[in-house]
Design a protein around this motif. Sequence first.
Motif, PDB file in Angstrom:
ATOM      1  N   LYS A 180       4.917  -7.935  -1.821  1.00  0.00           N
ATOM      2  CA  LYS A 180       4.506  -9.323  -1.598  1.00  0.00           C
ATOM      3  C   LYS A 180       5.624 -10.362  -1.751  1.00  0.00           C
ATOM      4  CE  LYS A 180      -0.404  -8.953  -1.587  1.00  0.00           C
ATOM      5  NZ  LYS A 180      -1.333  -8.094  -2.287  1.00  0.00           N
ATOM      6  N   SER A 184       0.832  -1.209   0.000  1.00  0.00           N
ATOM      7  CA  SER A 184       0.000   0.000   0.000  1.00  0.00           C
ATOM      8  C   SER A 184       0.864   1.256   0.000  1.00  0.00           C
ATOM      9  CB  SER A 184      -0.919   0.014   1.225  1.00  0.00           C
ATOM     10  OG  SER A 184      -1.769  -1.101   1.216  1.00  0.00           O
ATOM     11  N   ASP A 201       1.196  -1.640 -11.084  1.00  0.00           N
ATOM     12  CA  ASP A 201       1.226  -2.236  -9.749  1.00  0.00           C
ATOM     13  C   ASP A 201       1.473  -3.732  -9.923  1.00  0.00           C
ATOM     14  OD1 ASP A 201       0.708  -3.402  -7.335  1.00  0.00           O
ATOM     15  OD2 ASP A 201      -1.101  -2.238  -6.901  1.00  0.00           O
TER      16      ASP A 201
HETATM   17  C1  LIG Z   1      -1.687  -6.740  -1.836  1.00  0.00           C
HETATM   18  C2  LIG Z   1      -1.653  -5.691  -2.864  1.00  0.00           C
HETATM   19  C3  LIG Z   1      -1.390  -4.355  -2.535  1.00  0.00           C
HETATM   20  C4  LIG Z   1      -1.201  -3.903  -1.100  1.00  0.00           C
HETATM   21  O1  LIG Z   1      -0.102  -4.466  -0.491  1.00  0.00           O
HETATM   22  P1  LIG Z   1       0.001  -4.522   1.109  1.00  0.00           P
HETATM   23  O2  LIG Z   1       1.356  -5.074   1.365  1.00  0.00           O
HETATM   24  O3  LIG Z   1      -1.120  -5.418   1.565  1.00  0.00           O
HETATM   25  O4  LIG Z   1      -0.169  -3.134   1.595  1.00  0.00           O
HETATM   26  C5  LIG Z   1      -1.315  -3.432  -3.553  1.00  0.00           C
HETATM   27  N1  LIG Z   1      -1.508  -3.801  -4.835  1.00  0.00           N
HETATM   28  C6  LIG Z   1      -1.753  -5.076  -5.188  1.00  0.00           C
HETATM   29  C7  LIG Z   1      -1.927  -5.414  -6.627  1.00  0.00           C
HETATM   30  C8  LIG Z   1      -1.852  -6.059  -4.216  1.00  0.00           C
HETATM   31  O5  LIG Z   1      -2.133  -7.320  -4.576  1.00  0.00           O
END
Ligand SMILES: *Cc1c(COP(=O)(O)O)cnc(C)c1O
Length: 435
Positions: free
Chosen positions: A284, A122, A255
Amino acid sequence: MTSKAMLTRPHHIDLDFDHTHIWHPYTSVTNPVPVYPVCRAYGVFIELEDGRVLIDGMSSWWATIHGYNHPVLNKAIVSQLQQMSHIMFGGLTHEPAVTLAKQLVSLTPEPLQKVFFSDSGSVAVEVAIKMAIQYWAALGKTEKNRMLTVRSGYHGDTFAAMSVSDPVTGMHTLFNGTIQTQLFAEAPSCRFHEPCIAEDLADIRLLLERHHMETAAVIIEPVVQGAGGMRFYSPHYLVHLRELCKCYDVLLIFDEIATGFGRTGKMFALEHAGIVPDIMCVGKALTGGYMTLAATLATDNVADAICSGNPGLFMHGPTFMANPLACAVATASISLLESFDWQSSVLRLEKGLQKGLEPCKALDNVKDVRVLGAIGVVELKSPVDMVAVQKKLVDKGVWVRPFGCLVYLMPPFIMLDEELRLLTAAVCDVVTMML
Ligand SMILES: *Cc1c(COP(=O)(O)O)cnc(C)c1O
């Protein structure tokens, strides 16, 4: 005293305390849903306190691509721990951060040269949005400060990230008035293997035409829309979108937080389209799921503009920025990925998921079954009762966390064919039981 108590009862987890005091993701603390106490995890297995061992179908939300408790990753984190676990990044630098940045710059397309580390996905999205706004401000176009995106997206839970996530599933009504209003085009409708025709981009083209003067950037998850609906769409869409962004003088943000590090069969999903965004977020699986860490990469063009304007600095700096433990394990995870033929593993999982989920296609309660790389999705016609379905899945010895109408799998890349067969069979059984 506490440590002695912990030693004598090494795996006791106080569930009552958990229920009364701890918020889990998207839960109530007054009407809590069950949580399963886990005492350890290794390889593709999650061991519950009661001794049951579950096959992990989630990779802890896209992250643990190499499985849990991996000796190589353990070693990386332990040896870094003996050097330093943390040090501020303001005015200081360290080898784990530099090595990881080198890896990220060399793995991503050539124009992405600058790296900003942060603690979570995030925040990486917040940083990307800030970069886009600072870019235009530096060029004297402060009016270009809105974001354009597509429906069914998910970019995180903080405010700017929420503002570009799907307005229906993304809490917009609840936070109406406190959340920025962004521009939303229809979600890409051309499926992964299909070409994209002009009509598929008509809506986003129209929005760009009307609003480019006030738009800083388009932000999108390339190829796979994750938590917003687990949708796969045609890479051609991105090729056209790249052109449109160039034509309307709007930045493009990818993203890759869910898709990065091999999940879709390419190191990054953008490789399906062969195009380069101006800004890109990763998170992630970056650390193999060991630590929380994310990064935002930018082209020299973006970085140079930001740093030429007023105040000439990029205005962000988290306390735990570039945490050495996280950077060290991220480097080890990326090196581990590069040390074996992960493409074949993902392809093998793709085939296994296709074969294993195939029986769901014939079921009356199933709307769609789709697989891409190491992602398998069973979309139902109506939302599942998560608590009941979760229990059935656990009883069958698998860890799968459905949401809405979706039962989906994204196993660790190391999962063996037989384990995947058990995992998909359990999903098919449970979906059949819901008929
Ligand atoms: C999980 C996710 C986020 C947010 O990541 P966090 O580590 O949970 O804050 C943003 N963009 C995508 C595409 C995601 O899958």
